[in-house]
Scaffold this motif. Structure first.
Motif, PDB file in Angstrom:
ATOM      1  N   LEU A  37      13.395   8.643   4.747  1.00  0.00           N
ATOM      2  CA  LEU A  37      13.281   8.736   3.293  1.00  0.00           C
ATOM      3  C   LEU A  37      14.664   8.799   2.650  1.00  0.00           C
ATOM      4  CD1 LEU A  37      10.390  11.278   2.655  1.00  0.00           C
ATOM      5  CD2 LEU A  37      10.415   8.841   2.117  1.00  0.00           C
ATOM      6  N   TYR A  38      14.738   8.225   1.469  1.00  0.00           N
ATOM      7  CA  TYR A  38      15.977   8.328   0.696  1.00  0.00           C
ATOM      8  C   TYR A  38      15.870   9.555  -0.204  1.00  0.00           C
ATOM      9  CZ  TYR A  38      19.554   7.244  -2.761  1.00  0.00           C
ATOM     10  OH  TYR A  38      20.644   7.311  -3.601  1.00  0.00           O
ATOM     11  N   PRO A  62       5.074   7.985  -0.005  1.00  0.00           N
ATOM     12  CA  PRO A  62       5.874   9.112  -0.508  1.00  0.00           C
ATOM     13  C   PRO A  62       6.466   8.878  -1.898  1.00  0.00           C
ATOM     14  CG  PRO A  62       6.456   8.573   1.760  1.00  0.00           C
ATOM     15  CD  PRO A  62       5.556   7.494   1.300  1.00  0.00           C
ATOM     16  N   TYR A  63       6.726   7.606  -2.246  1.00  0.00           N
ATOM     17  CA  TYR A  63       7.260   7.307  -3.579  1.00  0.00           C
ATOM     18  C   TYR A  63       6.186   6.729  -4.503  1.00  0.00           C
ATOM     19  CZ  TYR A  63      11.926   7.997  -1.648  1.00  0.00           C
ATOM     20  OH  TYR A  63      13.038   8.534  -1.071  1.00  0.00           O
ATOM     21  N   GLY A  64       4.931   7.027  -4.211  1.00  0.00           N
ATOM     22  CA  GLY A  64       3.841   6.542  -5.053  1.00  0.00           C
ATOM     23  C   GLY A  64       3.959   7.050  -6.488  1.00  0.00           C
ATOM     24  N   PHE A  92      14.040   1.239  -8.828  1.00  0.00           N
ATOM     25  CA  PHE A  92      13.991   2.319  -7.844  1.00  0.00           C
ATOM     26  C   PHE A  92      12.912   2.032  -6.797  1.00  0.00           C
ATOM     27  CE2 PHE A  92      12.186   6.323  -6.353  1.00  0.00           C
ATOM     28  CZ  PHE A  92      13.311   7.053  -6.008  1.00  0.00           C
ATOM     29  N   VAL A  93      11.737   1.609  -7.272  1.00  0.00           N
ATOM     30  CA  VAL A  93      10.623   1.342  -6.358  1.00  0.00           C
ATOM     31  C   VAL A  93      10.967   0.188  -5.419  1.00  0.00           C
ATOM     32  CG1 VAL A  93       8.264   0.434  -6.281  1.00  0.00           C
ATOM     33  CG2 VAL A  93       8.829   2.300  -7.835  1.00  0.00           C
ATOM     34  N   ILE A  94      11.549  -0.878  -5.963  1.00  0.00           N
ATOM     35  CA  ILE A  94      11.883  -2.043  -5.129  1.00  0.00           C
ATOM     36  C   ILE A  94      12.866  -1.665  -4.021  1.00  0.00           C
ATOM     37  CG2 ILE A  94      13.078  -4.271  -5.153  1.00  0.00           C
ATOM     38  CD1 ILE A  94      11.883  -4.729  -7.944  1.00  0.00           C
ATOM     39  N   VAL A 143       0.851  -1.198   0.000  1.00  0.00           N
ATOM     40  CA  VAL A 143       0.000   0.000   0.000  1.00  0.00           C
ATOM     41  C   VAL A 143       0.885   1.245   0.000  1.00  0.00           C
ATOM     42  CG1 VAL A 143      -1.658   1.327   1.367  1.00  0.00           C
ATOM     43  CG2 VAL A 143      -1.936  -1.153   1.127  1.00  0.00           C
ATOM     44  N   ASN A 144       1.938   1.192   0.811  1.00  0.00           N
ATOM     45  CA  ASN A 144       2.880   2.318   0.865  1.00  0.00           C
ATOM     46  C   ASN A 144       3.593   2.502  -0.470  1.00  0.00           C
ATOM     47  OD1 ASN A 144       4.592   4.299   2.360  1.00  0.00           O
ATOM     48  ND2 ASN A 144       6.196   2.820   1.818  1.00  0.00           N
ATOM     49  N   ARG A 145       3.867   1.374  -1.147  1.00  0.00           N
ATOM     50  CA  ARG A 145       4.560   1.444  -2.439  1.00  0.00           C
ATOM     51  C   ARG A 145       3.715   2.199  -3.471  1.00  0.00           C
ATOM     52  NH1 ARG A 145       7.281  -3.962  -4.777  1.00  0.00           N
ATOM     53  NH2 ARG A 145       8.577  -3.557  -2.938  1.00  0.00           N
ATOM     54  N   ALA A 146       2.398   1.982  -3.433  1.00  0.00           N
ATOM     55  CA  ALA A 146       1.525   2.607  -4.434  1.00  0.00           C
ATOM     56  C   ALA A 146       1.040   3.998  -4.022  1.00  0.00           C
ATOM     57  CB  ALA A 146       0.319   1.708  -4.704  1.00  0.00           C
ATOM     58  N   PHE A 147       0.883   4.211  -2.707  1.00  0.00           N
ATOM     59  CA  PHE A 147       0.272   5.472  -2.266  1.00  0.00           C
ATOM     60  C   PHE A 147       1.123   6.221  -1.241  1.00  0.00           C
ATOM     61  CE2 PHE A 147      -3.175   2.477  -3.344  1.00  0.00           C
ATOM     62  CZ  PHE A 147      -3.727   3.169  -4.404  1.00  0.00           C
TER      63      PHE A 147
END
Length: 455
Positions: A406-407, A342-344, A389-391, A336-340
Motif C-alpha cells: 500500500l502507498y 483499500p482505496y475504494g 490519485f485513484v489511477i 474491482v479492487n479500484r472500487a472496493f
C-alpha cells in the motif's frame, strides 16, 4: 432586435451596466492603480506562508532524499505524478478558452480569457516543478533537454516518457505564454499611458514594446493571434494525450488501455473549467467586476462542466466494461479492487464529485446560483485530484504478488500538495495586482453599440 426577442433567444449583453469605454478601462485597471485591499493582503499572506513552508519541505527533501515520502516499490511516483497530471489538466481550460473559442469566434470568452490564460501559465509552471523535484536531484533537471555535451549531441533517452513530458510541457508553456502576452500588450500600453509614476511608466513602457494602437499594429496583432490560436488548438489535445501515454504504454492492468488519451483530455477540460469558475467567482466579488464577468459567462462555463462531467462518467463506465469484456482476470481484478479495495473510498469520492455533482446544473436556477456553482467547482477540483490519485495508487496490486504494497502518504507528501496550491495562488494574486485580469480591448469589442467616450 427587440428586447423581448433577445430575452426569448437568451441573448443577453456580455457587458452590463450601460458603461462607456472609459468606465471599462477605469474599472479593470482599478486593482492595478490603487493600493491592494485588506482582503487581497490576507489572501496573499496566507498563500505566501504556505509557499514558504513548501519550499522548506522541498529543501529538506533535497537534503534527506526521497525516502521521507511515501513512495515504494509498486508506487514509485506517488503524489508527484498525481499533482503533475492534475495541474497540467487545470491548464487546459485556459488554452481552450483563449485558442479554440477564439477560432470559433465565441464572444463570451472575452470577459474570462485573460484570467484563464494566466491560470494556464501558472498551472503549467506548478506542474513542471513537480517533474523537476521528482527526479531527486533537481539541479540536474537540465539533463531532460537535449543539449551538446561531451557524452554525445543528444544524450536524453527519447523512449522515456519523462522526455515526452518535458517536450509537451515546455511546448505548451511557450505557446501559452506567447498567446497570453500578445493579448496583454495593448492593455499594458493603457497602463503606461495612465500612470504618472516614473518607475512604473518606465517598466510598462518596456513591457508594451512601444505599442501605439495604430491600425497597422492592430492588424498585425490579430494575424499573430490567429496563428498562435491555430498552433495552440492541437496542443490542447496533444499535451494531455502525451501525459496519458505515461500510463497507457505500460503493461500494468488498469493503465494499458487506449481510452486514456480522450479520457484524460475530457477530464482536463472538466477540471480546468471548474478552476476557472472558482477563480472567476472570487475575482468578480473581490474586485467588483460583476458587470464585466457576468452570469452569462459563468453559466456557459457551467454548461461545459456538465457536459464534460458526463464524458468523464462515460469513460469510467467504459473502463469497467472493457475490463470485463477483455476476459483478462488481472484487468478485471484491478477495477474491482479500484472500487472496493483499500482505496475504494477515494474511488467513490471521485465518482461523487465528478459524475454526480455536475448534474445539478441541469437546472438553470442552480447553474446560475453563485453559491451552488462555487461549491460544485470545488467538488470537481477535489474529484479530479482524486481521479489521478485513484489511477496511480491502485497499481499496488498487479499480477506480481511480490510487488503488492500500500502507498501511505507522509506528512511531507501532504505539505507539498498544499504547497502546490500555495504557489499557484501566490502567482495568481500577483497577476491580479500587476496586470489587468480582463482583456480591456477585447471586452470593448462586445459592448452594446452606443456612443462611446475616449478610452
Amino acid at each position: 432586435m427587440s428586447e423581448a426577442i433577445k430575452k426569448e433567444l437568451d441573448i443577453v449583453p456580455l457587458v452590463e451596466g450601460n458603461k462607456t469605454l472609459k468606465q471599462i478601462t477605469d474599472e479593470v485597471l482599478k486593482p492595478v492603480d490603487e493600493f491592494p485591499t485588506k482582503l487581497w493582503w490576507r489572501a496573499f499572506i496566507l498563500a505566501i506562508t504556505i509557499t514558504v513552508i513548501d519550499f522548506a519541505v522541498i529543501g529538506y527533501l533535497v537534503y534527506e532524499g526521497l525516502y521521507i515520502l511515501g513512495i515504494n516499490n509498486p508506487v514509485g511516483w506517488g503524489f508527484f505524478i498525481v499533482n503533475f497530471v492534475f495541474w497540467i489538466g487545470i491548464g487546459h481550460a485556459g488554452t481552450l478558452i483563449s485558442a479554440v473559442l477564439y477560432l470559433f469566434r465565441q464572444e463570451w470568452r472575452t470577459g474570462i480569457n485573460r484570467a484563464a490564460e494566466a491560470m494556464t501559465i501558472f498551472a503549467v509552471m506548478v506542474a513542471a516543478s513537480m517533474l523537476i523535484i521528482h527526479v531527486g536531484r533537481p539541479w540536474f533537471g537540465f539533463w531532460l533537454f537535449p543539449y551538446p555535451n561531451e557524452r554525445g549531441p543528444l544524450w536524453v533517452n527519447f523512449r522515456s516518457p519523462l522526455i515526452w513530458d518535458t517536450f509537451a510541457v515546455s511546448t505548451y508553456l511557450t505557446i501559452s505564454l506567447l498567446f497570453w502576452y500578445l493579448g496583454l500588450v495593448p492593455d499594458i500600453a493603457a497602463i503606461r499611458d495612465r500612470t504618472n509614476h516614473k518607475i512604473k511608466k518606465m517598466v510598462y513602457s518596456v513591457l508594451s514594446f512601444g505599442w501605439v494602437g495604430s491600425n497597422r499594429a492592430w492588424t498585425h496583432l490579430e494575424i499573430v493571434a490567429m496563428i498562435l490560436a491555430a498552433l495552440s488548438t492541437p496542443i490542447v489535445l496533444s499535451v494531455h494525450s502525451i501525459v496519458s501515454f505515461d500510463f497507457a504504454i505500460s503493461i500494468l492492468p488498469g493503465w494499458h488501455t487506449t481510452i486514456f488519451p480522450p479520457y484524460f483530455v475530457a477530464g482536463a477540460v472538466f477540471s480546468g473549467f471548474a478552476m476557472v469558475v472558482t477563480l472567476m467567482v472570487i475575482t468578480r466579488e473581490v474586485f467588483n467586476l460583476k458587470q464585466l464577468i457576468t452570469m452569462k459567462h459563468l453559466e456557459n462555463m457551467n454548461k461545459v462542466i456538465m457536459v464534460t462531467g458526463m464524458m468523464v462518467g462515460l469513460a469510467y463506465s467504459t473502463e469497467f466494461f472493457i475490463a470485463w469484456y477483455s476476459g483478462n482476470e488481472y484487468e478485471g481484478f484491478t477495477f474491482v479492487n479500484r472500487a472496493f479495495g483499500p482505496y475504494g473510498w477515494a474511488y467513490w469520492i471521485m465518482v461523487s464529485c465528478n459524475v454526480i455533482s455536475p448534474q445539478i446544473f441541469w437546472s438553470k436556477k442552480l447553474r446560475t446560483s453563485i453559491p451552488v456553482m462555487f461549491v460544485v467547482s470545488i467538488f470537481v477540483n477535489i474529484g479530479m485530484w482524486f481521479e489521478r490519485f485513484v489511477i496511480v495508487m491502485t497499481t499496488h496490486r498487479d499480477f506480481l504478488p511480490s510487488s503488492w504494497a500500500l502507498y501511505i502518504p507522509t506528512i511531507y507528501d501532504y505539505l507539498m500538495l498544499l504547497g502546490s496550491f500555495g504557489l499557484f495562488f501566490v502567482l495568481f494574486l500577483l497577476f491580479t495586482r500587476i496586470l489587468p485580469v480582463i482583456a480591456i480591448a477585447e471586452v470593448k469589442t462586445v459592448m452594446p453599440k452606443k456612443e462611446g467616450g475616449h478610452h
